[in-house]
Scaffold this motif. Sequence first.
Motif, PDB file in Angstrom:
ATOM      1  N   THR A   1       1.008  -1.006   0.216  1.00  0.00           N
ATOM      2  CA  THR A   1       0.202  -0.243   0.019  1.00  0.00           C
ATOM      3  C   THR A   1       0.860   1.617   0.081  1.00  0.00           C
ATOM      4  O   THR A   1       1.749   1.214   0.150  1.00  0.00           O
ATOM      5  CB  THR A   1      -1.443  -0.267   0.864  1.00  0.00           C
ATOM      6  N   ALA A   2       0.262   1.609  -0.384  1.00  0.00           N
ATOM      7  CA  ALA A   2       0.811   3.438  -0.598  1.00  0.00           C
ATOM      8  C   ALA A   2      -0.872   4.611   0.117  1.00  0.00           C
ATOM      9  O   ALA A   2      -1.242   4.524  -0.434  1.00  0.00           O
ATOM     10  CB  ALA A   2       1.543   3.823  -1.569  1.00  0.00           C
ATOM     11  N   CYS A  19       1.625   5.263  -8.891  1.00  0.00           N
ATOM     12  CA  CYS A  19       0.748   5.717  -8.268  1.00  0.00           C
ATOM     13  C   CYS A  19       0.707   7.273  -7.693  1.00  0.00           C
ATOM     14  O   CYS A  19       1.949   7.974  -8.245  1.00  0.00           O
ATOM     15  CB  CYS A  19       0.604   4.950  -7.129  1.00  0.00           C
ATOM     16  N   SER A  20      -0.886   7.529  -7.973  1.00  0.00           N
ATOM     17  CA  SER A  20      -0.901   9.196  -7.429  1.00  0.00           C
ATOM     18  C   SER A  20      -2.233   9.641  -6.562  1.00  0.00           C
ATOM     19  O   SER A  20      -3.135   8.952  -7.185  1.00  0.00           O
ATOM     20  CB  SER A  20      -1.341  10.215  -9.139  1.00  0.00           C
ATOM     21  N   LYS A  48      -3.406   0.373  -3.322  1.00  0.00           N
ATOM     22  CA  LYS A  48      -2.664  -0.913  -2.935  1.00  0.00           C
ATOM     23  C   LYS A  48      -2.284  -1.076  -4.387  1.00  0.00           C
ATOM     24  O   LYS A  48      -2.527  -0.597  -5.846  1.00  0.00           O
ATOM     25  CB  LYS A  48      -3.828  -1.900  -2.849  1.00  0.00           C
ATOM     26  N   LEU A  49      -0.632  -1.457  -3.868  1.00  0.00           N
ATOM     27  CA  LEU A  49      -0.428  -1.502  -4.729  1.00  0.00           C
ATOM     28  C   LEU A  49       0.274  -3.118  -5.651  1.00  0.00           C
ATOM     29  O   LEU A  49       0.225  -3.456  -6.562  1.00  0.00           O
ATOM     30  CB  LEU A  49       1.185  -0.962  -4.584  1.00  0.00           C
ATOM     31  N   GLY A  95       4.251  -2.938   3.208  1.00  0.00           N
ATOM     32  CA  GLY A  95       4.913  -3.962   2.786  1.00  0.00           C
ATOM     33  C   GLY A  95       5.353  -5.386   3.131  1.00  0.00           C
ATOM     34  O   GLY A  95       5.678  -5.273   4.612  1.00  0.00           O
ATOM     35  N   TYR A  96       6.326  -6.452   2.563  1.00  0.00           N
ATOM     36  CA  TYR A  96       6.674  -7.257   3.449  1.00  0.00           C
ATOM     37  C   TYR A  96       7.610  -7.970   2.878  1.00  0.00           C
ATOM     38  O   TYR A  96       7.803  -7.795   1.374  1.00  0.00           O
ATOM     39  CB  TYR A  96       5.285  -8.208   3.481  1.00  0.00           C
TER      40      TYR A  96
END
Length: 207
Positions: free
Chosen positions: A29-30, A57-58, A68-69, A92-93
């Motif tokens: 996620t961002a 992303c923007s 979500k990425l 993230g992970y």
Amino acid sequence: MVHFFGGVVSEGKPLAVHVPEAMVLTLATATLTTGSTATVFVETTGVDNQLVKVALCSLRAKTADMTKLDIVFGATKTKLTVVGDATVHLAGYYQPGPPEELPDHADAIERLTVDDLQELIQKAAARLANNDALESPKASKKRPRQESPKSAPEPEPSDDEDDTEVPNKAPAIAQKPAAPGVPHEDGAKRKKKKKNKRNKHVLSTPN
């Protein structure tokens, strides 16, 4: 094993990511935290080791402040930057990555044809048949030998039976056939007649 990843990136403050060997990083996620707009860029190397720089992303405040990425990065140098007046939090992970090279036997299996597979199956069946043939005598040796039931001894002949003989019947005495025309008389009658004849002869003899 999975390990959590978190980072903060803003304009003028890029984020350098170092992925450990045999691991991969997944950006999940961002999220936009401060400011009004932000565009997140990633700079990394591709398969051909060429530099790749693209926008991920923007984000806009009160419109799309989180996305979500689900983007995976391997063990290469990666740098994340932001263009805009906002600050972005990335989450993230880390997790173990797939092996880079396949084992030699996997390549060999891919090159096998249908004829090769049939030959391998026939060889395997022949080995199984040989193993069964070798194991069968061993199994028969381990089995306990079944003894046939002993037959009862035959009774020995006793001395009495050997010495005793069945007496032969005496041959019947053939009787003299009667003269033709003379009726058959038994022995008692013939003796009586002979006795009477002798008596008559004595009586008729003179003194």
